[in-house]
Design a protein around this motif. Sequence first.
Motif, PDB file in Angstrom:
ATOM      1  N   ARG A   1       0.864  -1.211  -0.026  1.00  0.00           N
ATOM      2  CA  ARG A   1      -0.084   0.134  -0.257  1.00  0.00           C
ATOM      3  C   ARG A   1       0.829   1.075   0.010  1.00  0.00           C
ATOM      4  O   ARG A   1       1.360   1.616   1.053  1.00  0.00           O
ATOM      5  N   ALA A   2       1.059   1.772  -0.979  1.00  0.00           N
ATOM      6  CA  ALA A   2       1.992   2.821  -1.386  1.00  0.00           C
ATOM      7  C   ALA A   2       1.642   4.128  -0.472  1.00  0.00           C
ATOM      8  O   ALA A   2       2.321   4.959  -0.102  1.00  0.00           O
ATOM      9  N   ASP A   3       0.100   4.352  -0.463  1.00  0.00           N
ATOM     10  CA  ASP A   3      -0.455   5.464   0.312  1.00  0.00           C
ATOM     11  C   ASP A   3      -0.214   5.499   1.698  1.00  0.00           C
ATOM     12  O   ASP A   3      -0.097   6.323   2.299  1.00  0.00           O
ATOM     13  N   LEU A   4       0.379   4.271   2.327  1.00  0.00           N
ATOM     14  CA  LEU A   4       0.560   4.331   3.619  1.00  0.00           C
ATOM     15  C   LEU A   4       1.972   4.452   4.176  1.00  0.00           C
ATOM     16  O   LEU A   4       2.229   4.519   5.254  1.00  0.00           O
TER      17      LEU A   4
END
Length: 619
Positions: free
Chosen positions: A68-71
């Motif tokens: 999860r790149a967003d995290l």
Amino acid sequence: MASGGKLKISKNPGEVIAVIRRVLAENGRDYIWHYVFATVCLLAIAATTAFSAWIMRNVIDDIFYRQRADLVALIAFAVAAAFVVRGLATYGQAVTLAKVGNNLVARYQQRLFEHLLKLDLAFYSETRSSHLAAQINQNVVGIRDLLGMTLTSVARDAVSLVGLVAVMILQDPMLAMIGLLIGPPLVYTVNKLMRRLRRVTRESVDVNSRLIGAMQEATQGIAIVKAFTMEDQLSAKMAKLVADAEYRSNKIARVSERLTPIAEMLAGFAIAGVIAYAGYRATSGIQPPGSIFAFITALLLAYDPARRLARVQVGLERSLVNARMIYEVLDIEPQQGDAPGAGKLSVPAGDVRFEGVSFAYPGGERVLDDVTFDAEAGRTTAIVGASGAGKSTLLTLLERFYDLDAGRITIDGTDIASVTKHSLRQAMAYVTQHPYLFEGTIRDNIRYGRPDASNAEVEEAARRAQAEDFILQQPQGYDTPLGENGITLSGGQRQRLSLARAILRNAPILLLDEATSALDTQSEARVQQALDEVMKGRTTIVIAHRLSTVIDAGHIVVLEHGRVVEEGTHAALMAAPSGVYARFHSVQSERGLGLVDDVKAPAQPEETTADVRADRRKA
Ligand code: ADP
């Protein structure tokens, strides 16, 4: 204070808590905000520690497993923030606790010193002062760590441990069970070691105090050491003490370090067990690896606080021994307080009267037996008698260093037992045989006679005591510092300084224990002049060692084996040629300026010399 051997060793954990509680009760309130702040810091450390284990799961599962790149940014930020908070909190608690600890040391030093000044002479005749000082030094430092350590271990390590264990259980209860199996054997071992450590610690403090005390005594008496060529004997004695101290330090190290291999081994078993079980389960491979990673991180992080908690026991145990030894001193009650409602002594004239006074030193034989005599106001009364007759004891009783067994002593009709000791001692100046000079300048030393005296008054007293000329010859005059025991001054000069102190005190009653050591003729004459000046217009009680003092005295009291056997003026006593005094006098005259002390009354047993007295005193 008793030595290590005589002191009880508690096996009771309740007492441990009692000591901590007492230290807290006596000091806690003043530090409450410091402790609150330190606790907040410690809790922050514990929380961030647990958090860094917890976040491992997200690191593994969200970043690597689910990608999860967003995290990524959020998790990285959270980790950085946790470490910043942890760093600041560690600094904050360390500085705060150190400050509190240092303040505690200062407090106990002051308290102990004040307490020691209150204790009676009886305490000091049973205690070696150099041991006492060394013991206090060691123990006071120990008490510093007591509260700091307790707080650190509870608020940081215990809370961290609880947090990490919680993380472990939440991540994987089964694995947690395996990891925690080492708890019981660890606790058991720690308890067993503690008991041994307590005993060894106490012995070690005691041996170290003897060692430091012996060094202090040897350096203080260095002239005697050299004169009697005692160096080799003292070295041999010291070598034993040093070896003993070294042995005990090693023993403490052995006992307290024994914990480390045991803890390491147990921790190794736990981690190996967890890895084996987790590895076995991983083969079934359904679960994402995040929780296992979080678990192992928590387990590894838990090792540190767990080890510290086990070790803190060791440190606490040492501090507790120190704290307890301090309280043993603080709990010694000064024995002779003032009578309830004791008033201030007023001395309009200065008549001193001994009425049927009997006295024995604690645990000793009777030293004075039904002693009655008057020392009239403004007159000099000389006490004469062989060594050991009880002359010095008379003066110590008048100072109320001890209480009487029978009879009473009055000053202008007032019983000295009914007034405050402070006012009693203020009415007297006491000049001893061996004038003691304190750390400080010449001026300070004279001023101890009366702290509020002006410089001009100090100098006037020095002039009258025939001391000014040698004082002005010193490099800094009145402001010359005196070394320990005033080593740079001659015997006669020291005597004149102590007489200046007495002149400055300007008390109505003067107690004088004449120096026995012979001075050269010139010095002698100066001291005599100073003495005449001090005695002028005061009630003087003098333990006379010189014939001239005795002959000039208005009244002579002859003491033998603690009893008054004759009294009167020189002329009256000489009129009875077979009397004790007349015999003294004839021997003295033959010898010229000899010492009354050197002449034994015929009935005096032969062995009563100063040395034997000293031995008896020890016994
Ligand atoms: P003097 O001054 O006449 O030489 P002291 O008054 O010093 O005699 O001593 C009288 C007796 O009291 C001696 O037998 C001595 O051993 C004993 N004595 C003196 N001081 C102490 C003390 N602090 N503790 C126990 N006994 C003491």
